[in-house]
Scaffold this active site. Structure first.
Site, short mmCIF file in Angstrom:
data_model
loop_
_atom_site.label_atom_id
_atom_site.label_comp_id
_atom_site.label_asym_id
_atom_site.label_seq_id
_atom_site.Cartn_x
_atom_site.Cartn_y
_atom_site.Cartn_z
N HIS A 66 45.83 41.25 47.81
CA HIS A 66 45.57 40.00 47.10
C HIS A 66 46.31 38.88 47.79
CE1 HIS A 66 45.16 37.08 43.89
NE2 HIS A 66 44.15 37.81 43.49
N ASP A 99 39.81 44.38 40.85
CA ASP A 99 38.49 44.97 41.09
C ASP A 99 38.54 46.47 41.34
OD1 ASP A 99 36.96 42.63 40.87
OD2 ASP A 99 37.62 41.98 42.85
N1 CMC Z 1 42.57 47.06 53.54
C1 CMC Z 1 43.23 47.15 54.72
N2 CMC Z 1 44.03 46.19 55.22
C2 CMC Z 1 44.17 45.08 54.48
C3 CMC Z 1 43.53 44.91 53.24
C4 CMC Z 1 42.72 45.95 52.76
N3 CMC Z 1 42.09 45.86 51.59
N4 CMC Z 1 43.86 43.69 52.71
C5 CMC Z 1 44.68 43.13 53.61
N5 CMC Z 1 44.88 43.97 54.68
C6 CMC Z 1 45.76 43.72 55.83
C7 CMC Z 1 45.13 42.75 56.81
O1 CMC Z 1 44.36 43.41 57.78
C8 CMC Z 1 46.36 42.06 57.37
O2 CMC Z 1 46.94 42.96 58.28
P1 CMC Z 1 47.74 42.38 59.59
O3 CMC Z 1 48.92 41.63 59.05
O4 CMC Z 1 48.11 43.60 60.36
O5 CMC Z 1 46.76 41.51 60.31
C9 CMC Z 1 47.31 41.98 56.18
O6 CMC Z 1 46.94 43.08 55.33
C10 CMC Z 1 47.22 40.67 55.38
O7 CMC Z 1 45.86 40.49 55.00
P2 CMC Z 1 45.10 39.09 54.96
O8 CMC Z 1 43.64 39.33 55.11
O9 CMC Z 1 45.78 38.15 55.92
O10 CMC Z 1 45.47 38.61 53.50
P3 CMC Z 1 44.70 37.52 52.68
O11 CMC Z 1 45.65 37.00 51.68
O12 CMC Z 1 44.06 36.53 53.61
O13 CMC Z 1 43.51 38.34 51.99
C11 CMC Z 1 42.25 39.64 50.47
C12 CMC Z 1 43.51 38.79 50.68
C13 CMC Z 1 42.11 39.95 48.99
C14 CMC Z 1 41.02 38.87 50.94
C15 CMC Z 1 42.39 40.96 51.28
O14 CMC Z 1 43.52 41.68 50.82
C16 CMC Z 1 41.15 41.83 51.22
O15 CMC Z 1 40.23 41.63 52.02
N6 CMC Z 1 41.08 42.80 50.26
C17 CMC Z 1 39.88 43.60 50.09
C18 CMC Z 1 38.84 42.82 49.28
C19 CMC Z 1 39.20 42.73 47.81
O16 CMC Z 1 39.57 43.71 47.18
N7 CMC Z 1 39.06 41.52 47.26
C20 CMC Z 1 39.28 41.25 45.83
C21 CMC Z 1 40.46 40.35 45.62
S1 CMC Z 1 41.00 40.36 43.88
C22 CMC Z 1 39.68 39.65 43.01
C23 CMC Z 1 39.65 38.18 43.16
O17 CMC Z 1 40.39 37.49 42.46
O18 CMC Z 1 38.84 37.71 43.95
#
Ligand code: CMC
Length: 428
Positions: free
Chosen positions: A307, A364
């Site tokens: 998140h 989710d």
């Molecule tokens: N699986 C594997 N690796 C992950 C995941 C995941 N679900 N989420 C984040 N990471 C890794 C990412 O690859 C990055 O690694 P590194 O530092 O080595 O590059 C690190 O963790 C930080 O991730 P980020 O993408 O920079 O973080 P963000 O804050 O931009 O993204 C997120 C947040 C929710 C988009 C992401 O965690 C994600 O894609 N999760 C899966 C999709 C999901 O479940 N979304 C629902 C969110 S909750 C409902 C809502 O309110 O929308």
């Protein structure tokens, strides 16, 4: 004592005020930065460090796992309130009295119909159309049937627009499903509660009585409350920014629905179930999928994990996990993917990749398992999120308009070509 931040650029110092929120959050106020510095801007893709507004609706502390609507904890609201009470609270700022809630519900019921011609639009969609696309189109289309724009200086007009959309949106959500399921487009029964009536509109079969199930109604109330607002997330920011151009409420909401659809946002609930199904079909080998999630050359992510704001745990996920166990037991549903989900969560919570990056199950991860147990098909999971988020979007739109916020228009740092002389086609 007011606090000041000092920044130094090329030896010159500039003072910027620091503002403090009611929960002691501090923010450097850069409103005057460009003027002071002669045009220097800030850059923050994804707005990871940028507050877009001051808001009195939802407070969340991602480090401590706190979520409150208008000061009330999400745990209390999910346990003790119903969805309509929470909608009133989010939009108008206070929990309603019994009379206020009754009037609110009556006013919504008086709007719980859509123009018969809307059915012709629904007719035009292919049956396989994703209900989120149908829902966003129909929400936009409502403008054509309710053309008067809202005078935001009139509380009465604002209120009327709000009850209008709260009345019509569940109808459109249920009809998006009925279209796909091949059921006739019918209304529910206004003598029922808001959530019960929605379930009737979804599930009433032709030529059969609909029987309410209190377990299902309670579970859905809880899920909708947990989704009702989440401060400045992607879809909410979209609603606010579209509304900031003085576009109307319905089109701003339609834009929010589209933003919610993406798998990184609300679309994750569908993606989680599809992922868990795929793991099951593949023999239940969770380790294989954990490895894929950690492999940077593989685009696969563990859906339902991570998140932007929660870096400890998502309090909504905690409540939903307990509710999933309770609902499945109460309904006598055995779902093998619940075990796969629990296994995956356990492995992730012990894995240094997830621990180091503070990746925890989000709202989710378990919600789809409950939706499935309630008989809601997978493609309807994200529309259910939209139905839950509707009061939050409305509250944020209303707040933005009442505060007379300026049009949202970010800056950029241009990295393209510098000036080039035009060369006519025959000389290129
Ligand atoms: N699986 C594997 N690796 C992950 C995941 C995941 N679900 N989420 C984040 N990471 C890794 C990412 O690859 C990055 O690694 P590194 O530092 O080595 O590059 C690190 O963790 C930080 O991730 P980020 O993408 O920079 O973080 P963000 O804050 O931009 O993204 C997120 C947040 C929710 C988009 C992401 O965690 C994600 O894609 N999760 C899966 C999709 C999901 O479940 N979304 C629902 C969110 S909750 C409902 C809502 O309110 O929308």
């Amino acid at each position: 004592m007011s606090r000041i931040a000092t920044i130094e650029i090329d030896g010159k110092k500039y003072e910027l005020p620091i503002i403090e929120g009611s929960e002691n959050e501090l923010a450097i106020d850069i409103k005057k930065l460009r003027g002071l510095t002669g045009g220097i801007t800030t850059i923050d893709p994804g707005y990871k460090n940028t507050g877009s507004c001051e808001s009195a609706i939802t407070f969340l502390d991602g480090e401590k796992g706190i979520l409150r609507y208008r000061g009330y904890s999400i745990e209390d609201l999910a346990e003790k309130a119903n969805f309509l009470e929470v909608a009133f609270l989010l939009i108008f700022g206070e929990l309603p009295s019994v009379d206020e809630l009754e009037k609110f519900h009556e006013d919504i019921k008086a709007q719980a119909h859509v123009d018969e011609d809307v059915k012709k639009i629904i007719d035009g969609f292919p049956k396989a159309a994703h209900p989120m696309g149908v829902l966003s189109s129909l929400t936009s289309a409502l403008v054509a049937f309710n053309p008067a724009s809202v005078n935001v200086d009139s509380e009465e007009e604002m209120y009327n627009a709000i009850v209008r959309i709260l009345g019509k949106f569940p109808v459109l959500t249920a009809w998006a499903y009925r279209k796909q399921a091949g059921f006739p487009l019918e209304y529910g029964d206004n003598s029922l509660g808001y959530v019960d009536n929605f379930l009737k509109m979804m599930f009433k079969k032709p030529a059969a009585e609909y029987e309410s199930n209190q377990i299902v109604v309670d579970a859905l109330n809880k899920l909708l409350i947990l989704h009702a607002d989440h401060e400045q997330n992607c879809s909410t920011s979209t609603v606010r920014i579209v509304g900031s151009s003085n576009a109307g409420l319905f089109v701003s909401l339609s834009a929010g629905i589209n933003a919610l659809w993406g798998p990184l946002h609300g679309g994750a609930n569908q993606a989680v179930i599809e992922m868990l199904e795929a793991i099951k079909e593949d023999g239940g080998d969770t380790k294989k999928y954990m490895a894929k999630a950690k492999d940077k050359s593989d685009p696969f992510r563990l859906m339902g994990f991570g998140h932007r704001v929660y870096k400890n745990f998502d309090p909504r996920a905690k409540i939903i996990k307990v509710a999933a166990d309770e609902v499945l037991e109460a309904l006598g549903v055995e779902d093998p993917i619940l075990e796969i989900a629990k296994g995956l969560e356990k492995e992730a919570l012990e894995d240094s990749y997830f621990v180091d990056r503070k990746l925890y199950p989000n709202v989710d991860f378990y919600s789809g398992i409950i939706y499935r147990a309630l008989g809601i098909p997978t493609e309807m999971f994200t529309p259910m999120f939209a139905l839950g988020r509707l009061p939050g979007w409305i509250a944020q739109w209303r707040e933005m308009r009442l505060r007379k916020e300026p049009i949202g228009r970010p800056r950029q740092v241009y990295i393209g070509e510098t000036y080039r002389k035009f060369i006519s086609a025959n000389k290129r």
